[in-house]
Design a protein around this motif. Structure first.
Motif: not given
Length: 357
Positions: A170-174
């Motif tokens: 549900t969420f993009w984070y590198y």
């Protein structure tokens, strides 16, 4: 196994010696032989030598170690130690993405397999929700697993969300946890070393001049079970990898990476403005011009462009519309050597401004 759903995108290829940005008319695509062909004058490939000399002069005010500008499969201009192997840092992730293709398509790796399915865990233990993250979620950097990870920069640690704040997918984070666990999964399912696979599946077939499996090194530590996997590679070998990607995974008559996988991995899936970038694919930074941040600081590139980027100034930029690959390297084995994203953008702008339209 999950059927890989892909979207075919038309990449613009230009004929050797043609005008940059013009579509291919079915002419043969040029590939380097044992060594790269360096043209006598950049103008042969539609670039201004004086502007490229300006770019070189600017880079000499930085910690730049090597630059290569490839157009139509030939070197338009290069400088620095293009044959010296430097640490890839996070460029390793885009290479990992390319390696996955063969094994996804032959059924060895199932993109919908969850961490639970694969028996993946970590030092602090993963919750039931975290174990729902799939291989595809990790490729998109959307696992939602914010367990401590190895080889993180201080900036990555500062930006990392609190544990358990986002559900899988549900969420993009590198997220280095995602990237590192992909290495674990690859080796677990293919039963081979990453660095050996790179030699067998990509470096050997495209004739990389310098890379050897011994150039890879696993980074381990107490914080996580999943190792990082940086390796050293030369600018001229990295340029070959970029040229392979630009040509849809094909090298002469050999399909090294399936074209469907190249398109799947370099598509836009996530807004990356959280990280000051435009978009993200499967371990590739992708240009998306409607977002609040450009793909490059201070420079514009066509929307089908994409990059592999590493800490302290490692950059591989692929621009299919211009039939161009640009490589920028920094010798980070020397303490303090670094080139900022802003300065790379300024440098690349001068190079892009060298195009004779």
């Amino acid at each position: 196994m999950t059927v890989l759903r892909v979207v075919f995108l038309a990449l613009v290829i230009v004929p050797c010696g043609g005008v940059i940005g013009q579509p291919s008319k079915g002419k043969h695509v040029h590939y380097p032989g044992k060594t790269w062909e360096v043209v006598a004058s950049p103008e042969e490939l539609g670039l201004s030598k004086s502007k490229l000399e300006e770019a070189k002069a600017f880079s000499e005010t930085l910690h730049t170690a090597a630059v290569m500008v490839v157009v139509d499969g030939k070197v338009a201009y290069q400088w620095g130690e293009v044959d010296k192997k430097f640490n890839t840092h996070s460029i390793r992730k885009s290479v990992m993405s390319a390696l996955y293709g063969k094994y996804v398509l032959n059924g060895t790796i199932d993109l919908e397999a969850t961490m639970a399915d694969l028996g993946i865990n970590d030092v602090e233990g993963l919750t039931k929700e975290e174990l729902r993250a799939t291989v595809r979620d990790c490729l998109k950097s959307r696992s939602g697993v914010y367990h401590p990870a190895l080889y993180e920069t201080e900036g990555m640690k500062r930006r990392k969300p609190e544990r358990h704040t986002h559900r899988a997918g549900t969420f993009w984070y590198y997220n280095n946890w995602d990237f590192n666990v992909l290495g674990t999964i690859f080796e677990q399912l293919t039963q081979q070393s990453l660095f050996e696979a790179l030699q067998r599946d990509i470096a050997g077939p495209i004739g990389m001049e310098d890379y050897q499996p011994a150039d890879g090194k696993y980074i381990s530590g107490k914080a996580s079970m999943h190792k990082a996997y940086p390796f050293h590679v030369s600018a001229r070998d990295l340029a070959r990898f970029g040229w392979l990607m630009l040509n849809n995974g094909k090298w002469n008559d050999l399909q090294v990476i399936d074209s469907t996988w190249v398109h799947e991995t370099t598509r836009y899936y996530s807004d990356a403005t959280l990280y000051g970038r435009s978009g993200y694919g499967y371990l590739w930074w992708v240009a998306r011009n409607h977002t609040r941040h450009p793909h490059l600081s201070h420079a514009e590139v066509p929307e089908d462009s994409y990059s592999a980027k590493g800490a302290r100034g490692q950059h591989l930029l692929v621009i299919p519309e211009y039939n161009m690959v640009i490589v920028h390297r920094v010798n980070t084995d020397v303490k303090g050597n670094s080139v900022s994203g802003g300065d790379i953008g300024r440098l690349f702008k001068i190079i892009l401004d060298a195009r004779i339209i």
